[in-house]
Scaffold this motif. Sequence first.
Motif, PDB file in Angstrom:
ATOM      1  N   LEU B  17       0.851  -1.194   0.000  1.00 35.41           N
ATOM      2  CA  LEU B  17       0.000   0.000   0.000  1.00 35.41           C
ATOM      3  C   LEU B  17       0.888   1.245   0.000  1.00 35.41           C
ATOM      4  O   LEU B  17       0.686   2.177   0.783  1.00 35.41           O
ATOM      5  N   VAL B  18       1.876   1.236  -0.868  1.00 41.43           N
ATOM      6  CA  VAL B  18       2.843   2.319  -1.070  1.00 41.43           C
ATOM      7  C   VAL B  18       3.354   2.950   0.222  1.00 41.43           C
ATOM      8  O   VAL B  18       3.569   4.165   0.297  1.00 41.43           O
ATOM      9  N   GLY B  19       3.576   2.107   1.247  1.00 38.15           N
ATOM     10  CA  GLY B  19       4.175   2.575   2.486  1.00 38.15           C
ATOM     11  C   GLY B  19       3.217   3.331   3.380  1.00 38.15           C
ATOM     12  O   GLY B  19       3.611   3.840   4.430  1.00 38.15           O
ATOM     13  N   LYS B  20       1.958   3.408   2.993  1.00 37.41           N
ATOM     14  CA  LYS B  20       1.020   4.251   3.738  1.00 37.41           C
ATOM     15  C   LYS B  20       0.006   3.462   4.540  1.00 37.41           C
ATOM     16  O   LYS B  20      -0.197   3.679   5.726  1.00 37.41           O
ATOM     17  N   GLY B  21      -0.700   2.525   3.878  1.00 39.65           N
ATOM     18  CA  GLY B  21      -1.799   1.825   4.536  1.00 39.65           C
ATOM     19  C   GLY B  21      -3.077   2.051   3.758  1.00 39.65           C
ATOM     20  O   GLY B  21      -3.054   2.509   2.613  1.00 39.65           O
ATOM     21  N   LEU B  22      -4.186   1.775   4.399  1.00 40.34           N
ATOM     22  CA  LEU B  22      -5.481   1.946   3.734  1.00 40.34           C
ATOM     23  C   LEU B  22      -5.911   3.406   3.800  1.00 40.34           C
ATOM     24  O   LEU B  22      -5.699   4.056   4.829  1.00 40.34           O
ATOM     25  N   PRO B  23      -6.524   3.942   2.734  1.00 40.47           N
ATOM     26  CA  PRO B  23      -7.057   5.306   2.806  1.00 40.47           C
ATOM     27  C   PRO B  23      -8.080   5.411   3.942  1.00 40.47           C
ATOM     28  O   PRO B  23      -9.030   4.620   3.999  1.00 40.47           O
ATOM     29  N   ARG B  24      -7.874   6.363   4.847  1.00 37.57           N
ATOM     30  CA  ARG B  24      -8.757   6.490   6.004  1.00 37.57           C
ATOM     31  C   ARG B  24     -10.201   6.751   5.565  1.00 37.57           C
ATOM     32  O   ARG B  24     -10.451   7.573   4.679  1.00 37.57           O
ATOM     33  N   GLY B  25     -11.134   6.040   6.198  1.00 38.70           N
ATOM     34  CA  GLY B  25     -12.550   6.245   5.921  1.00 38.70           C
ATOM     35  C   GLY B  25     -13.093   5.377   4.799  1.00 38.70           C
ATOM     36  O   GLY B  25     -14.289   5.349   4.559  1.00 38.70           O
ATOM     37  N   LEU B 221      -5.199   5.415  -4.264  1.00 37.81           N
ATOM     38  CA  LEU B 221      -3.836   4.990  -3.981  1.00 37.81           C
ATOM     39  C   LEU B 221      -3.313   4.224  -5.191  1.00 37.81           C
ATOM     40  O   LEU B 221      -3.976   3.308  -5.668  1.00 37.81           O
ATOM     41  N   ALA B 222      -2.116   4.624  -5.692  1.00 45.67           N
ATOM     42  CA  ALA B 222      -1.550   3.930  -6.848  1.00 45.67           C
ATOM     43  C   ALA B 222      -0.801   2.704  -6.356  1.00 45.67           C
ATOM     44  O   ALA B 222       0.417   2.726  -6.190  1.00 45.67           O
ATOM     45  N   ILE B 223      -1.508   1.620  -6.103  1.00 46.65           N
ATOM     46  CA  ILE B 223      -0.932   0.458  -5.434  1.00 46.65           C
ATOM     47  C   ILE B 223      -0.242  -0.488  -6.418  1.00 46.65           C
ATOM     48  O   ILE B 223      -0.390  -0.378  -7.625  1.00 46.65           O
ATOM     49  N   ASP B 224       0.509  -1.413  -5.835  1.00 45.20           N
ATOM     50  CA  ASP B 224       1.078  -2.551  -6.555  1.00 45.20           C
ATOM     51  C   ASP B 224      -0.037  -3.592  -6.668  1.00 45.20           C
ATOM     52  O   ASP B 224      -0.471  -4.156  -5.664  1.00 45.20           O
ATOM     53  N   ASN B 225      -0.542  -3.851  -7.884  1.00 49.32           N
ATOM     54  CA  ASN B 225      -1.637  -4.828  -8.001  1.00 49.32           C
ATOM     55  C   ASN B 225      -1.134  -6.235  -8.330  1.00 49.32           C
ATOM     56  O   ASN B 225      -1.905  -7.096  -8.707  1.00 49.32           O
ATOM     57  N   GLN B 226       0.176  -6.465  -8.180  1.00 49.87           N
ATOM     58  CA  GLN B 226       0.712  -7.805  -8.443  1.00 49.87           C
ATOM     59  C   GLN B 226       0.337  -8.773  -7.314  1.00 49.87           C
ATOM     60  O   GLN B 226       0.299  -8.386  -6.151  1.00 49.87           O
TER      61      GLN B 226
ATOM     62  N   ASP C 224      -6.532   0.324 -34.695  1.00 48.28           N
ATOM     63  CA  ASP C 224      -5.678  -0.795 -34.306  1.00 48.28           C
ATOM     64  C   ASP C 224      -6.440  -1.569 -33.224  1.00 48.28           C
ATOM     65  O   ASP C 224      -6.652  -1.063 -32.123  1.00 48.28           O
ATOM     66  N   ASN C 225      -6.885  -2.785 -33.532  1.00 43.53           N
ATOM     67  CA  ASN C 225      -7.654  -3.512 -32.504  1.00 43.53           C
ATOM     68  C   ASN C 225      -6.777  -4.464 -31.685  1.00 43.53           C
ATOM     69  O   ASN C 225      -7.277  -5.331 -30.984  1.00 43.53           O
ATOM     70  N   GLN C 226      -5.441  -4.299 -31.770  1.00 42.32           N
ATOM     71  CA  GLN C 226      -4.556  -5.143 -30.966  1.00 42.32           C
ATOM     72  C   GLN C 226      -4.581  -4.732 -29.493  1.00 42.32           C
ATOM     73  O   GLN C 226      -4.677  -3.551 -29.179  1.00 42.32           O
ATOM     74  N   PRO C 227      -4.487  -5.707 -28.586  1.00 38.64           N
ATOM     75  CA  PRO C 227      -4.354  -5.367 -27.167  1.00 38.64           C
ATOM     76  C   PRO C 227      -2.974  -4.762 -26.911  1.00 38.64           C
ATOM     77  O   PRO C 227      -1.981  -5.213 -27.490  1.00 38.64           O
ATOM     78  N   ARG C 228      -2.920  -3.740 -26.070  1.00 36.34           N
ATOM     79  CA  ARG C 228      -1.678  -3.021 -25.776  1.00 36.34           C
ATOM     80  C   ARG C 228      -1.542  -2.853 -24.265  1.00 36.34           C
ATOM     81  O   ARG C 228      -2.543  -2.594 -23.581  1.00 36.34           O
ATOM     82  N   PRO C 229      -0.319  -2.946 -23.717  1.00 36.72           N
ATOM     83  CA  PRO C 229      -0.168  -2.772 -22.262  1.00 36.72           C
ATOM     84  C   PRO C 229      -0.426  -1.325 -21.833  1.00 36.72           C
ATOM     85  O   PRO C 229      -0.200  -0.396 -22.609  1.00 36.72           O
ATOM     86  N   TYR C 230      -0.932  -1.174 -20.619  1.00 44.09           N
ATOM     87  CA  TYR C 230      -1.061   0.181 -20.071  1.00 44.09           C
ATOM     88  C   TYR C 230      -0.662   0.163 -18.604  1.00 44.09           C
ATOM     89  O   TYR C 230      -0.588  -0.899 -17.989  1.00 44.09           O
ATOM     90  N   GLU C 231      -0.402   1.345 -18.066  1.00 43.88           N
ATOM     91  CA  GLU C 231      -0.060   1.477 -16.649  1.00 43.88           C
ATOM     92  C   GLU C 231      -0.843   2.613 -16.034  1.00 43.88           C
ATOM     93  O   GLU C 231      -1.285   3.524 -16.726  1.00 43.88           O
ATOM     94  N   ILE C 232      -1.027   2.511 -14.722  1.00 47.79           N
ATOM     95  CA  ILE C 232      -1.629   3.623 -13.978  1.00 47.79           C
ATOM     96  C   ILE C 232      -0.533   4.175 -13.081  1.00 47.79           C
ATOM     97  O   ILE C 232      -0.106   3.515 -12.137  1.00 47.79           O
ATOM     98  N   SER C 233      -0.047   5.363 -13.408  1.00 43.00           N
ATOM     99  CA  SER C 233       1.034   5.956 -12.621  1.00 43.00           C
ATOM    100  C   SER C 233       0.525   7.219 -11.942  1.00 43.00           C
ATOM    101  O   SER C 233      -0.678   7.496 -11.936  1.00 43.00           O
ATOM    102  N   ALA C 234       1.416   7.979 -11.384  1.00 42.04           N
ATOM    103  CA  ALA C 234       1.031   9.206 -10.690  1.00 42.04           C
ATOM    104  C   ALA C 234       0.476  10.253 -11.656  1.00 42.04           C
ATOM    105  O   ALA C 234      -0.075  11.270 -11.245  1.00 42.04           O
ATOM    106  N   LYS C 235       0.621  10.022 -12.968  1.00 39.55           N
ATOM    107  CA  LYS C 235       0.093  10.972 -13.957  1.00 39.55           C
ATOM    108  C   LYS C 235      -1.209  10.487 -14.585  1.00 39.55           C
ATOM    109  O   LYS C 235      -1.693  11.068 -15.553  1.00 39.55           O
ATOM    110  N   GLY C 236      -1.699   9.354 -14.100  1.00 44.17           N
ATOM    111  CA  GLY C 236      -2.921   8.793 -14.672  1.00 44.17           C
ATOM    112  C   GLY C 236      -2.591   7.607 -15.560  1.00 44.17           C
ATOM    113  O   GLY C 236      -1.573   6.937 -15.371  1.00 44.17           O
TER     114      GLY C 236
END
Lengths: 247, 247, 247, 247, 247, 247
Positions: B17-25, B221-226, C224-236
């Motif tokens: 949980l990116v070093g934080k924990g669960l979002p409060r509430g 929270l931008a978590i690790d979903n692995q 392009d109907n091919q599947p492509r990887p994506y990520e969710i980072s701090a910028k969306g």
Amino acid sequence: MAEDYVPTGIPGVDKILVGKGLPRGHTILVSGGPGSGKTTFAIQFLYTGATQYDEGGVYVTLDEEPGDIRKNMLKYGWDLKKLEEEKKLVFINVSPVRVAPSERAGLIQIGMKEFRLIKLLEAIKQGVEEVKAKRVIVDPLTIFTLQYPNEIERIYAMRDLMRDLKKTGSTNLLISELRGTGLEREHQFEEYLAQGVVLLRTFPKGSRLIRVFQVEKMRGLAIDNQPRPYEISAKGIEVYPSATVYK
Amino acid sequence: MAEDYVPTGIPGVDKILVGKGLPRGHTILVSGGPGSGKTTFAIQFLYTGATQYDEGGVYVTLDEEPGDIRKNMLKYGWDLKKLEEEKKLVFINVSPVRVAPSERAGLIQIGMKEFRLIKLLEAIKQGVEEVKAKRVIVDPLTIFTLQYPNEIERIYAMRDLMRDLKKTGSTNLLISELRGTGLEREHQFEEYLAQGVVLLRTFPKGSRLIRVFQVEKMRGLAIDNQPRPYEISAKGIEVYPSATVYK
Amino acid sequence: MAEDYVPTGIPGVDKILVGKGLPRGHTILVSGGPGSGKTTFAIQFLYTGATQYDEGGVYVTLDEEPGDIRKNMLKYGWDLKKLEEEKKLVFINVSPVRVAPSERAGLIQIGMKEFRLIKLLEAIKQGVEEVKAKRVIVDPLTIFTLQYPNEIERIYAMRDLMRDLKKTGSTNLLISELRGTGLEREHQFEEYLAQGVVLLRTFPKGSRLIRVFQVEKMRGLAIDNQPRPYEISAKGIEVYPSATVYK
Amino acid sequence: MAEDYVPTGIPGVDKILVGKGLPRGHTILVSGGPGSGKTTFAIQFLYTGATQYDEGGVYVTLDEEPGDIRKNMLKYGWDLKKLEEEKKLVFINVSPVRVAPSERAGLIQIGMKEFRLIKLLEAIKQGVEEVKAKRVIVDPLTIFTLQYPNEIERIYAMRDLMRDLKKTGSTNLLISELRGTGLEREHQFEEYLAQGVVLLRTFPKGSRLIRVFQVEKMRGLAIDNQPRPYEISAKGIEVYPSATVYK
Amino acid sequence: MAEDYVPTGIPGVDKILVGKGLPRGHTILVSGGPGSGKTTFAIQFLYTGATQYDEGGVYVTLDEEPGDIRKNMLKYGWDLKKLEEEKKLVFINVSPVRVAPSERAGLIQIGMKEFRLIKLLEAIKQGVEEVKAKRVIVDPLTIFTLQYPNEIERIYAMRDLMRDLKKTGSTNLLISELRGTGLEREHQFEEYLAQGVVLLRTFPKGSRLIRVFQVEKMRGLAIDNQPRPYEISAKGIEVYPSATVYK
Amino acid sequence: MAEDYVPTGIPGVDKILVGKGLPRGHTILVSGGPGSGKTTFAIQFLYTGATQYDEGGVYVTLDEEPGDIRKNMLKYGWDLKKLEEEKKLVFINVSPVRVAPSERAGLIQIGMKEFRLIKLLEAIKQGVEEVKAKRVIVDPLTIFTLQYPNEIERIYAMRDLMRDLKKTGSTNLLISELRGTGLEREHQFEEYLAQGVVLLRTFPKGSRLIRVFQVEKMRGLAIDNQPRPYEISAKGIEVYPSATVYK
């Protein structure tokens, strides 16, 4: 005062149960396919209890007749009739009747509609008192739960059964019938309600089918949840707690 | 003023949980199979909250009895009775009754029909006030949602539960029962409604079954979903946030 | 006069949409599992529209409360409150109510029975006029369609919704919840009715789970109907339009 | 007198149809997933008919509006408006209406209940006469068959539709929506009733998804039933009749 | 006196039927997917019977019109009209009618409700007498059995049909529609009731789909139950009784 | 006095049954797909009993007519007519009738509604007395159990059937129809109620389908539960008890 754990006495099983056995007073689901040895497992638990640990047993049968169970268990050298005479074992034959009820004696005669929790529990309590039982089997649970057509009712009925069994102080095995034959299956609600779950399954491995024992769940005990091979021999069930199953 | 995140204190989890924990509430769904340690996870969250972060906890149980939970948790060295006496933990035993209701004391007695959202919420609010709780568990959610036979009604009931839990300001875990055992499964509507989803599963890997922890979803929270391996040892649950699971 | 295409502004997506974006005036289904970033995708579409292309946006939420969305999106640095004040974004909280309706203010209060297409459309039209919106989100579509128990009625309701959205001239995303987790699944009727379908899924690859973006359908555009990887980072959300997914 | 076969004019398809085309007067099911190009296939069949073979076409649309189809087909350079003006193509917009029917002009207004076979057939006959059509499309069949809740009724309705289409002398494509995404699927009753079945599907191959065209059935013609790759380019659909698909 | 076996005359098939053919008087289920050549198989059986063995044939069609069958079979060089004129073949067009019944002449007009076993059997008996038929086809069985909504009723109806067909002394093929496309499927009750079962399926092998013929069951004959490849060429169906299918 | 075990006399089977045979007085489920030789297996059991062990047999047929069975079994050289004349075998044709009941003589005429357990049992008892039968077949069980629409009723009906069969002292085979064709299947309730379960299945192995025999369950006998190949030759069924099936 009673010990906290109930050794099953079944070779290999207590080692999987961290050397202790089943938590005393808990209700455990034993689930397996046809021919997996569910009844053998249950009787072995009662037989060992009566002969090695001086603990009486109650066997509630909702399907097979006691006479058949007595006869079938002789192949393992287990003389149940003798245990019954020594007041260490009692069979309770709870069986819904549809045809010619007057022909069937020595059988708690309850119609399909009235075959309900309260009658079942009265019979169990009577049996527990009769042999001062510490171990109780209900075989199979399916005949009991199928009577409740609605899922939420089935859940309540099983919870009530578990709560009332708890009052007897006995350690209980509920025998249940697996539906799927494969690795992927739906968990049944009974697995969530029971305090422990033991699975007896069969999987292909190499050129053979092997029998696989697994303690899926055991509240109050940090068990080995790995699947382990088992065999049914002339001495009953034996589990190999150090062998692995998946390739 | 409260912090924005609630550390779980469960080894390995807060790192995911990116070093934080669960979002409060927030209200988080914790979903797992039988024997996956869902209750251990929930109690560990409350126990750590009470002993390390001075946050009171409420445990609403719809299935297992508080006495059994107290006893089972002793194996991890968690003395819940003591926390209850210190007003840091309170159990709420919300249990629909069918047989001999007068025999069951110390239990909120609501019939099957009346067992509804409002009574459940009143009980939770009372508990939250009693120990000034910051952490709330509802275990299992299934007993609650199964009462609504219609899917759209179940969705509304869960949304109402989530909205009212939100007003308490507490961070909440809803314990849920996984149905399928395999990799391919149907997402449940609860996973969409909850603000976070934690999965506790078991998969075969090589010659063994391994336990697999995964944060599938965590709003805000931008978590690790692995998926990551976890174990249940004598100290409770421990997740290994750097180990991989798939081959 | 308006351009023919609406750039999403989401990194990688417009390249997949042959460098153009979504066909203006079309209604696109965005379907994904829990935690797949459906809401992030939708808000990113509105946020980019408002800040880079000066196009107002309407967000119709049938589940999550606007306050929660505002808060959760701050982690990407998107200040929605500011956009609302600048009249570039408006939230419409269309939520069926069951318990204590008088407690909930600032919420279009329609009972479960009356929660119907016409009220939803009136609210959308009002919102579109308010901010002169060119982009509209309905999240999630599921809460809306589940109200029609009969499949043919659900199809008609969604077609009516699409036809009326079309009259606003806006480009619309309908957020939908994927049921199955595997590669093999049943196509839903919504995928046929929508003018475009975007899938946000998760598959195991090697030792990891990867997020997979796919434009399954886009009427009026040879995509392009091919599947492509994506990520969710701090910028969306960021999609990698040149990377392959299947081994 | 008319030829026995109707060339589709779609690159690669007539070669698979043993160099001839579709048997004249037959009704063919064209079944595909979302985004598979079903509508493109159908329009390409009509467009080629009108421009290369001087055969008029009728397009019965039960879902998409004619205006949208006209616009979307422009990307292939097909000017449908022109064909309509030349009386070589006519759109029939048969659409059940639920909300505000008076707002929709130029639309055969039949209520959900009355939306039945006879009205559909009258409209088709009128259209066929108007442009002396030799080619007819019904898109999608699903909206029509879903109205019959009972399977045997659906079968009768489709057979009646096919028998009446036969009387027009035209060659007909019924556009149908595939449900499953995988290799294993249930055959639908429509596949048995139709005189020919064309499948447009998508399968993973190596590191990519490929589009796969297959003539599953074609009464009266000893066709190549092998799956063949196809593409949707700026010129419409092109099938590669000599390439193989399975590894 | 009649021989004990009826040679099919279809290349390769009689060799699989241990050089003899179908047991005379038996009723055989022929089950296949769309485009698998079920009708071709049936007509080839009748045509060979009429031209090579001087045995008359009855073709009961519940779906396709006789005119279409006559035309489609010309591609194999089978002139059915000629056989009909020589009183060696008769078509019986048993077709439930829903719309405009007066328009359809030369068709046994029975309403959906009255379309029942007795009328079907009367028609068959009449046809058998007319051409002294030794071979009878019912195509497809599905239209007949679907009329009985209850499974046990469907079983009785099919048994009655089989018993009455037996009285005619003819050897009969019931044409049935396969639902699943894969290797794993549910056996249908028709497969148990019929005295023989022939499957016409399609499986991928290497880079191609191949057609696979299998005699799953043949009472009274120790048949080769291995799947064998078959082709549909300009001469009709040919099975390769010595080639293997599985890798 | 009778022996404890009943040799089947079927080559290879008694070796799998630890050299003994079936436990006398037990009721065994024989379950297989279409064409798997279920009826051959059953008749071979009766024929061997009558000719090698001087034990009479009763064959209750709910589907196939006795005349057909007599004829079909001639291919194995089994002259059933002769056994019937010697009072070593009797057929009981229990068949629900729907059409023209007066035409069917020599058939126990019970309407669909009255076709119930009691009439079936009376007929069996009469047959058992007539030939002093030690071996009884009911083929197929499915026609009997399908009459009970409710699962719990079906379970009770089968249990009653088994209890009453037990009173005759005979050893009984209940013939049952497998639904699934694959390795993974749902266990049926009949498999749990029967005292033994024999499976006759077909699996692909290498380039061929092979027939696979398996004793899944046999109460009172520590059997070999491994799957073993079998063949149906001109001498009937032969099982190869030392060969392995899985690769």
